[in-house]
Scaffold this active site. Sequence first.
Site, mmCIF file in Angstrom:
data_model
loop_
_atom_site.group_PDB
_atom_site.id
_atom_site.type_symbol
_atom_site.label_atom_id
_atom_site.label_comp_id
_atom_site.label_asym_id
_atom_site.label_seq_id
_atom_site.Cartn_x
_atom_site.Cartn_y
_atom_site.Cartn_z
ATOM 1 C CG ASP A 1 -0.269 -0.168 2.536
ATOM 2 O OD1 ASP A 1 0.981 -0.217 2.565
ATOM 3 O OD2 ASP A 1 -0.973 -0.240 3.563
ATOM 4 C CG ASN B 1 -8.079 1.125 11.819
ATOM 5 O OD1 ASN B 1 -7.239 0.308 11.476
ATOM 6 N ND2 ASN B 1 -8.521 2.092 11.028
ATOM 7 C CG HIS C 1 -5.579 -0.517 8.775
ATOM 8 N ND1 HIS C 1 -5.347 0.842 8.733
ATOM 9 C CD2 HIS C 1 -4.384 -1.055 9.089
ATOM 10 C CE1 HIS C 1 -4.075 1.081 8.993
ATOM 11 N NE2 HIS C 1 -3.473 -0.044 9.220
ATOM 12 C CD GLU D 1 -8.071 2.804 6.986
ATOM 13 O OE1 GLU D 1 -7.970 1.990 7.924
ATOM 14 O OE2 GLU D 1 -7.437 3.874 6.941
HETATM 15 P P1 PGA Z 1 2.738 -1.034 12.436
HETATM 16 O O1 PGA Z 1 1.542 -0.681 11.488
HETATM 17 O O2 PGA Z 1 3.424 -2.220 11.865
HETATM 18 O O3 PGA Z 1 3.621 0.184 12.403
HETATM 19 O O4 PGA Z 1 2.183 -1.305 13.799
HETATM 20 C C1 PGA Z 1 0.610 -1.623 11.105
HETATM 21 C C2 PGA Z 1 -0.539 -0.942 10.398
HETATM 22 O O5 PGA Z 1 -0.966 0.137 10.822
HETATM 23 O O6 PGA Z 1 -1.044 -1.492 9.418
#
Ligand code: PGA
Length: 237
Positions: free
Chosen positions: A67, A136, A138, A143
């Site tokens: 992404d 959250n 996602h 999302e």
């Molecule tokens: P993080 O992010 O690996 O920095 O915890 C994961 C995400 O928000 O998809």
Amino acid sequence: MEIDIRNTYEELSQRAKDIIIQEIKKNERLLLCTATGGSPSETYHMLGNEYQKQPKLFDELRIIKLDEWGGMPMDHPSTCESYLQAHLLQPLHISASRYIGFNSDPEDPLIECQYIQEKLKREGPIDLCILGLGMNGHLAFNEPADFLHPNCHIAELTEESLQHPMAYEMSVKPTYGLTLGMADILHAKMILILIGGIHKRPIVGKFLSQRITSLVPASFLWLHPNVVCLIEKNAIE
Ligand code: PGA
């Protein structure tokens, strides 16, 4: 789903690195889909060290970016592109022909999504998909919502996603996200999700409850036949 709880982030990363190496050894032309963010950083660092020991192993490895923050210049230090360049593409000497990735600032984001989808169709499916778990719930920029999208799409970023450390540091915020969709991820032959940190406890509880809901997009991983979920002990209550 194989749930594998590790005592430390270091141990989690070591296990993740070993799994990735094992899969590359089975298939040198592996198509590896790579998340960015804090969860996989140490794993990628360890892969870079592995390159120093056996560079030939990575000669045919292909990488696809999961992404991207939209509306940001590609060379902005907080894009997923800059992260991947520094953590993986340069350390593993991945040539341009072996890399697929969204442009973070395309003239037409919809055409960019179609372009990446077409590339994935030609080169895919993904062999091994590395994921993190959003605060959250996602997965990439899929999302939480009433419904989810199967394929590459332009995502409306939630407030929680904009609070992620990568975006938090940006003085000008991304205006949208570009992401592979749920089917693109779920069609991967194998999925490795990395989860660490006390701050993830509330969402880890929901994820592990096995209640599949579009309000926790990561919960759809329970439908996939080949998922390894590596969790740092402190992320579980
Ligand atoms: P993080 O992010 O690996 O920095 O915890 C994961 C995400 O928000 O998809």
